[in-house]
Design an enzyme around this catalytic site. Structure first.
Site, mmCIF file in Angstrom:
data_model
loop_
_atom_site.group_PDB
_atom_site.id
_atom_site.type_symbol
_atom_site.label_atom_id
_atom_site.label_comp_id
_atom_site.label_asym_id
_atom_site.label_seq_id
_atom_site.Cartn_x
_atom_site.Cartn_y
_atom_site.Cartn_z
ATOM 1 C CD GLU A 1 33.926 8.868 38.345
ATOM 2 O OE1 GLU A 1 33.956 7.644 38.122
ATOM 3 O OE2 GLU A 1 34.802 9.465 38.990
ATOM 4 C CB SER B 1 34.677 7.806 34.911
ATOM 5 O OG SER B 1 34.287 6.792 35.804
ATOM 6 C CG ASP C 1 42.565 1.732 34.410
ATOM 7 O OD1 ASP C 1 42.182 0.549 34.412
ATOM 8 O OD2 ASP C 1 41.819 2.685 34.689
ATOM 9 C CG ASN D 1 40.255 3.149 38.471
ATOM 10 O OD1 ASN D 1 39.836 4.271 38.242
ATOM 11 N ND2 ASN D 1 41.057 2.503 37.625
#
Length: 305
Positions: free
Chosen positions: A14, A142, A249, A268
């Site tokens: 990332e 991600s 999420d 996250n």
């Protein structure tokens, strides 16, 4: 004037996301009146330590992925006695490990999806659970390395042969429906956003490319689901022992009618801070602009030594 070092870049998959986050944060903190020291992180840890000498008043951790989000750099900063943004070693390391995090969530009574950890060699030979299911690395973010296996998809053996995330993979039941997310600042859940990916799957490109996804805030969902998502996001944040800002999420299955089923996927601990990221968008929706958000993170920075 408070001197703040911004760590960004890193050596994970990332890195590009982190570079984008870091550039945004550097500009925002300067706007907010801080003396900012940009530190682009590479493989040389000694260079990072040198850049943190003399010691700054705080570190803004804008790193994403392995070594920046998994408790590694947090442990270094604790050793150095420097306050830093976001969560500490324990919360960061558990949240980054999807299996460990789901164990914590399940113990707290939060809704999670069924999963199995499988050897990649076994994955090449046969489906580990009924389709549709999801294949994902245990310790990446991600949506790196995530694949959805639906009926008729013949990629399973190819995915297994080209797997670069260790000898095992995590497989998880596929939850039909919609993608939701909720950001948390401290002890407050901000809002519920629905993410509508341009190509059906909210993958790496959908998250960070211009036009890759559309965000609907507040999400047009059943009031019970909106309230549940806010409650679960805050409960997950607290169960992991997170501080600062996080983003949870979810998948929301309303395919058989409302109110439907809400499932927590992950938390996250280092939410993206790029121009297309969700945390800044939700903060702005609640009246907190980006410089103020970054300043709040700096003022909430802690050292856990």
């Amino acid at each position: 004037m408070k001197r703040v070092a911004v760590l960004y870049g890193g050596i994970s998959a990332e890195r590009e996301v982190s570079l984008s986050s870091g550039r945004q944060v550097i500009e925002a903190l300067r706007t907010a009146g801080y003396d900012v020291v940009p530190v682009e992180v590479g493989p040389d840890l000694a260079a990072v330590l040198a850049a943190l000498t003399p010691r700054p008043d705080a570190v803004f951790n804008a790193l994403h992925g392995r070594f920046g989000e998994d408790g590694t750099i947090q442990g270094v900063l604790d050793w150095l006695g420097i306050p830093y943004t976001h969560s500490g070693v324990r919360a960061s390391s558990i949240a980054m490990d999807k299996v460990a995090a789901k164990t914590v969530f399940a113990a707290a009574g939060l809704p999670v999806a069924r999963h199995r950890i499988v050897d990649v060699a076994a994955l090449e030979e046969a489906d580990p659970m009924p389709r549709p299911y999801v294949i994902k690395p245990q310790k990446e973010g991600s949506s790196v390395g995530v694949f959805i296996m639906k009926t008729g998809d013949n990629r399973r053996a190819e995915i297994a042969r080209s797997w670069t995330f260790g000898s095992t993979a995590m497989t998880e039941e596929y939850i039909a429906g919609r993608e939701l997310t909720v950001a948390v600042m401290g002890d407050r859940a901000l809002a519920v956003t629905e993410i509508k990916a341009a190509r059906g799957f909210y993958d790496y490109e959908a998250k960070y490319a211009d036009g890759g996804s559309r965000h609907v805030i507040p999400a047009a969902v059943h009031p019970e689901i909106a309230a549940q998502a806010m409650e679960v996001a805050l409960a997950a944040h607290q169960a992991l022992g997170c501080v600062g800002a996080t983003r949870s999420d979810f998948r929301y299955d309303d395919t058989e009618g409302e109110p439907g089923r809400l499932v927590l996927l992950e938390v996250n601990t280092q939410p993206g801070l790029t121009p297309t990221s969700l945390l800044p968008e939700q903060a702005a929706y609640c009246g907190v602009d980006f410089p103020a958000l970054c300043a709040w993170m700096v003022e909430a920075a802690q050292c856990r030594a």
